[in-house]
Scaffold this motif. Structure first.
Motif, mmCIF file in Angstrom:
data_model
loop_
_atom_site.group_PDB
_atom_site.id
_atom_site.type_symbol
_atom_site.label_atom_id
_atom_site.label_comp_id
_atom_site.label_asym_id
_atom_site.label_seq_id
_atom_site.Cartn_x
_atom_site.Cartn_y
_atom_site.Cartn_z
ATOM 1 N N LEU A 1 0.827 -1.206 0.000
ATOM 2 C CA LEU A 1 0.000 0.000 0.000
ATOM 3 C C LEU A 1 0.861 1.256 0.000
ATOM 4 O O LEU A 1 0.592 2.195 -0.768
ATOM 5 C CB LEU A 1 -0.915 -0.006 1.230
ATOM 6 C CG LEU A 1 -1.856 1.185 1.381
ATOM 7 C CD1 LEU A 1 -2.808 1.276 0.198
ATOM 8 C CD2 LEU A 1 -2.637 1.099 2.687
ATOM 9 N N VAL A 2 1.899 1.286 0.827
ATOM 10 C CA VAL A 2 2.782 2.457 0.879
ATOM 11 C C VAL A 2 3.472 2.672 -0.460
ATOM 12 O O VAL A 2 3.530 3.794 -0.990
ATOM 13 C CB VAL A 2 3.809 2.291 2.014
ATOM 14 C CG1 VAL A 2 4.829 3.431 1.978
ATOM 15 C CG2 VAL A 2 3.117 2.248 3.372
ATOM 16 N N MET A 3 4.005 1.584 -1.054
ATOM 17 C CA MET A 3 4.685 1.707 -2.349
ATOM 18 C C MET A 3 3.718 2.150 -3.443
ATOM 19 O O MET A 3 4.055 2.986 -4.295
ATOM 20 C CB MET A 3 5.327 0.370 -2.719
ATOM 21 C CG MET A 3 6.533 0.007 -1.891
ATOM 22 S SD MET A 3 7.365 -1.480 -2.497
ATOM 23 C CE MET A 3 6.134 -2.717 -2.121
ATOM 24 N N ALA A 4 2.513 1.562 -3.435
ATOM 25 C CA ALA A 4 1.545 1.901 -4.471
ATOM 26 C C ALA A 4 1.103 3.358 -4.365
ATOM 27 O O ALA A 4 1.010 4.070 -5.376
ATOM 28 C CB ALA A 4 0.343 0.965 -4.376
ATOM 29 N N LEU A 5 0.837 3.814 -3.143
ATOM 30 C CA LEU A 5 0.455 5.212 -2.967
ATOM 31 C C LEU A 5 1.588 6.142 -3.376
ATOM 32 O O LEU A 5 1.353 7.213 -3.958
ATOM 33 C CB LEU A 5 0.056 5.466 -1.514
ATOM 34 C CG LEU A 5 -1.232 4.773 -1.043
ATOM 35 C CD1 LEU A 5 -1.483 5.058 0.429
ATOM 36 C CD2 LEU A 5 -2.424 5.219 -1.881
ATOM 37 N N GLY A 6 2.826 5.730 -3.083
ATOM 38 C CA GLY A 6 3.970 6.523 -3.544
ATOM 39 C C GLY A 6 4.027 6.613 -5.052
ATOM 40 O O GLY A 6 4.342 7.666 -5.621
ATOM 41 N N GLY A 7 3.715 5.491 -5.734
ATOM 42 C CA GLY A 7 3.683 5.506 -7.189
ATOM 43 C C GLY A 7 2.574 6.380 -7.735
ATOM 44 O O GLY A 7 2.752 7.095 -8.731
ATOM 45 N N ILE A 8 1.401 6.338 -7.087
ATOM 46 C CA ILE A 8 0.280 7.173 -7.532
ATOM 47 C C ILE A 8 0.607 8.656 -7.359
ATOM 48 O O ILE A 8 0.311 9.485 -8.239
ATOM 49 C CB ILE A 8 -0.996 6.785 -6.762
ATOM 50 C CG1 ILE A 8 -1.441 5.372 -7.147
ATOM 51 C CG2 ILE A 8 -2.115 7.788 -7.024
ATOM 52 C CD1 ILE A 8 -2.573 4.829 -6.309
ATOM 53 N N SER B 1 -4.710 -2.335 -0.598
ATOM 54 C CA SER B 1 -3.333 -2.581 -1.039
ATOM 55 C C SER B 1 -3.322 -3.206 -2.422
ATOM 56 O O SER B 1 -2.572 -2.777 -3.306
ATOM 57 C CB SER B 1 -2.617 -3.505 -0.040
ATOM 58 O OG SER B 1 -2.521 -2.908 1.226
ATOM 59 N N ALA B 2 -4.152 -4.231 -2.620
ATOM 60 C CA ALA B 2 -4.196 -4.900 -3.923
ATOM 61 C C ALA B 2 -4.727 -3.959 -5.005
ATOM 62 O O ALA B 2 -4.188 -3.929 -6.126
ATOM 63 C CB ALA B 2 -5.063 -6.152 -3.826
ATOM 64 N N ALA B 3 -5.771 -3.179 -4.682
ATOM 65 C CA ALA B 3 -6.343 -2.259 -5.672
ATOM 66 C C ALA B 3 -5.337 -1.172 -6.056
ATOM 67 O O ALA B 3 -5.138 -0.882 -7.247
ATOM 68 C CB ALA B 3 -7.619 -1.634 -5.116
ATOM 69 N N ALA B 4 -4.702 -0.566 -5.056
ATOM 70 C CA ALA B 4 -3.709 0.468 -5.347
ATOM 71 C C ALA B 4 -2.502 -0.126 -6.064
ATOM 72 O O ALA B 4 -1.933 0.502 -6.974
ATOM 73 C CB ALA B 4 -3.272 1.147 -4.042
ATOM 74 N N GLY B 5 -2.108 -1.343 -5.674
ATOM 75 C CA GLY B 5 -0.985 -1.999 -6.348
ATOM 76 C C GLY B 5 -1.283 -2.279 -7.803
ATOM 77 O O GLY B 5 -0.412 -2.109 -8.667
ATOM 78 N N LEU B 6 -2.522 -2.692 -8.096
ATOM 79 C CA LEU B 6 -2.909 -2.946 -9.486
ATOM 80 C C LEU B 6 -2.863 -1.667 -10.306
ATOM 81 O O LEU B 6 -2.343 -1.650 -11.435
ATOM 82 C CB LEU B 6 -4.302 -3.555 -9.519
ATOM 83 C CG LEU B 6 -4.902 -3.817 -10.903
ATOM 84 C CD1 LEU B 6 -4.033 -4.787 -11.687
ATOM 85 C CD2 LEU B 6 -6.325 -4.360 -10.774
ATOM 86 N N MET B 7 -3.399 -0.584 -9.762
ATOM 87 C CA MET B 7 -3.359 0.699 -10.471
ATOM 88 C C MET B 7 -1.922 1.123 -10.756
ATOM 89 O O MET B 7 -1.592 1.560 -11.865
ATOM 90 C CB MET B 7 -4.056 1.770 -9.632
ATOM 91 C CG MET B 7 -5.559 1.601 -9.510
ATOM 92 S SD MET B 7 -6.284 2.845 -8.409
ATOM 93 C CE MET B 7 -5.712 4.351 -9.172
ATOM 94 N N THR B 8 -1.064 0.970 -9.758
ATOM 95 C CA THR B 8 0.327 1.405 -9.923
ATOM 96 C C THR B 8 1.074 0.507 -10.896
ATOM 97 O O THR B 8 1.923 0.984 -11.656
ATOM 98 C CB THR B 8 1.036 1.416 -8.557
ATOM 99 O OG1 THR B 8 0.224 2.120 -7.616
ATOM 100 C CG2 THR B 8 2.384 2.102 -8.653
ATOM 101 N N LEU B 9 0.762 -0.786 -10.877
ATOM 102 C CA LEU B 9 1.403 -1.696 -11.832
ATOM 103 C C LEU B 9 1.077 -1.300 -13.263
ATOM 104 O O LEU B 9 1.937 -1.365 -14.156
ATOM 105 C CB LEU B 9 0.966 -3.134 -11.549
ATOM 106 C CG LEU B 9 1.563 -4.217 -12.451
ATOM 107 C CD1 LEU B 9 3.088 -4.201 -12.399
ATOM 108 C CD2 LEU B 9 1.039 -5.596 -12.061
#
Length: 518
Positions: A225-232, A298-306
């Motif tokens: 979640l932290v990594m994905a939000l950082g990517g967003i 976490s999974a939703a944000a990770g998918l968006m960032t991927l």
């Protein structure tokens, strides 16, 4: 309570949901899905694939009781035995010491500490991180591991659960360093491999309860979640288009690729791919709503960032991971997922769709530039098929340069293929041991799922899907070129082994209880 009963949720949404569930149970869609699941079960009962996954080979059966396994286990546990002996001799003074009791108590909570350690390793930005930190932290965790069993006479570091294939691969690491043609360049990578080996051994040895396994999965989900939000946030702020990463002719209009905390979008995508299935598994197995929300977001944000990384190989790996996850969890959802995926394609942004279609475009320089790299690696393997050049991308880079094997316009960085890279660095035996170790780990996990609890089962499914997804994306990239990505890979692999070990131990304990009752 009256407010809850009279709320919209209870008076309108809940009856609507129950009506939909009853309608679905008698619908044609439900019958079709049940028929598909039954057909899969009938096909699976006699299929060679299911037989392969459920069969335990003779080597695996003999490994735990073999002399080699016992010898290696005895050597590794020498510090533990010494500390247990020391505790028995000094039990009186140590039990009365506040600092001794505090230190041992901290060591016995290593699973909790390890979760925060892995969280920190994954989320600290690239420019503020040194791979030497990972080595130092895991060495400290290893020292704590020795103290874990100080007050527990029967406690041992477990090597049997790693299996013969992974142990063979880990043992070949120092051999490859010793035989390296560029030992000075390989030394740094030896430390990286040791860091990963320590991570696997620690995770497998300290997870003894479901709560500990859930804690590690929760830490991985929070890190995602932290990594994905950082990517967003990085996408919102804007990312410049890197001409070295994107062929602007073949990918016109594509924005800059998000790289998060990892300096490279492909490396970042590999970490997201590893952790997204783990977060979904955590969401489906967590008993509390807070954990379920963490896993979902976490999974939703990770998918968006991927998607924002525009990493095509990891997109393909994610599709494979989703398919494997559903196949192991609920096979009847596979056709639904295929329909949703087919419909969802039309809703993708044009830049993402064009990027996905460019996989088949050989005029894309990111694809065409790989062919000379593959050819150089294959030429090196022809010259040295048994023993590799030594650990690390730098050693292989020097070997290719010395032999003048690379004929491309750019420079040879690495093989862009995890299998070719391992073969070139460590030789064919290490490659067989590596692939065999991953297959053995997944097979062991699947066999343990049969009677495992929900926590162990979802940990096995999520971690297996993530690891196998990266094994697929690794056909077009080498994620281990970034040591932190390699460490996350082995951490997720260790979750499979830890969950399988825990499930098998719980089954054994239930069997003993049943025998006592009879």
């Amino acid at each position: 309570m009256e407010i809850v009963k009279n709320s919209v949720l209870c008076t309108w949404l809940a009856p609507l949901w129950l009506t939909l569930c009853r309608t679905y149970d008698t619908s044609c869609v439900a019958k079709l899905l049940r028929g598909f699941a039954a057909a899969c079960r009938r096909w699976g009962q006699g299929s060679a694939m299911v037989y392969f996954l459920s069969r335990e080979g003779k080597l695996s059966q003999a490994w735990g009781d073999s002399g080699l396994c016992r010898l290696l286990t005895a050597i590794v546990n020498l510090p533990v035995r010494f500390l247990q002996f020391l505790y028995r001799k000094l039990k009186g003074p140590m039990e009365g010491s506040f600092f001794a009791d505090l230190g041992i108590s901290v060591a016995e909570q290593e699973s909790f500490l390890l979760g925060w350690v892995m969280l920190a390793i994954m989320v600290i930005p690239y420019e503020k991180w040194s791979n030497g930190y990972s080595f130092a932290i895991l060495m400290l965790c290893t020292l704590l591991l020795f103290f874990t069993g100080m007050r527990r006479p029967g406690w041992r570091i477990d090597l049997a659960s790693l299996g013969p294939w992974l142990m063979a691969f880990f043992c070949l690491v120092p051999v490859s360093w010793a035989l390296s043609s560029y030992r000075a360049l390989s030394t740094r990578f030896l430390l990286y491999y040791i860091t990963c080996i320590l991570c696997v051994v620690i995770v497998v040895s300290v997870v003894e309860r479901r709560e500990q396994l859930q804690r590690l999965m929760g830490a991985a989900s929070l890190a995602l979640l932290v990594m994905a939000l950082g990517g967003i946030v990085q996408r919102i702020q804007g990312v410049e288009v890197d001409a070295m990463m994107v062929d602007q002719t073949a990918n016109a209009g594509m924005p800059g690729r998000v790289f998060g905390f990892y300096d490279n979008p492909n490396a970042f995508g590999s970490v997201l791919l590893l952790l997204i299935p783990v977060a979904v598994g955590y969401m489906l197995s967590c008993p509390g709503w807070l954990g379920r929300f963490l896993g979902f977001f976490s999974a939703a944000a990770g998918l968006m960032t991927l998607l924002m990384t525009y990493s095509r190989a990891n997109w393909v790996g994610l599709l494979v991971a989703v398919f494997l996850f559903l196949l192991l969890w609920k096979p009847k959802l596979v056709p639904v997922a295929l329909v949703v995926a087919a419909v969802g394609v039309s809703f993708l942004p044009e830049t993402i769709l064009n990027r996905a279609l460019s996989i088949f475009n050989t005029s894309d320089t990111a694809i065409s530039s790989r062919f000379p790299v593959y050819q150089a690696a294959i030429d090196y393997i022809r010259l040295h098929p048994i023993v590799g050049c030594g650990l690390g991308v730098e050693a292989l880079r020097e070997a290719v340069a010395d032999l003048q094997l690379f004929k491309g316009y750019d420079r040879f960085v690495h093989c862009h293929n995890i299998y070719l890279q391992v073969w070139c660095e460590m030789g064919i035996v290490a490659l067989i041991a590596f692939v065999g170790g991953i297959v053995w780990s997944v097979k062991t996990g699947i066999r343990a799922m049969a009677k495992a609890g929900i926590q162990c089962r979802m940990a096995i499914i999520g971690a297996s899907a993530g690891v196998l997804g990266v094994m697929v994306s690794g056909m077009a990239d080498f994620p281990w070129s970034y040591p932190r990505v390699m460490l996350v890979f082995w951490f997720v692999c260790a979750l499979i082994l830890a969950a399988a070990r825990l499930a098998l131990r719980e089954q054994g304990a239930r069997g003993v209880e049943a025998s006592h009752e009879t």
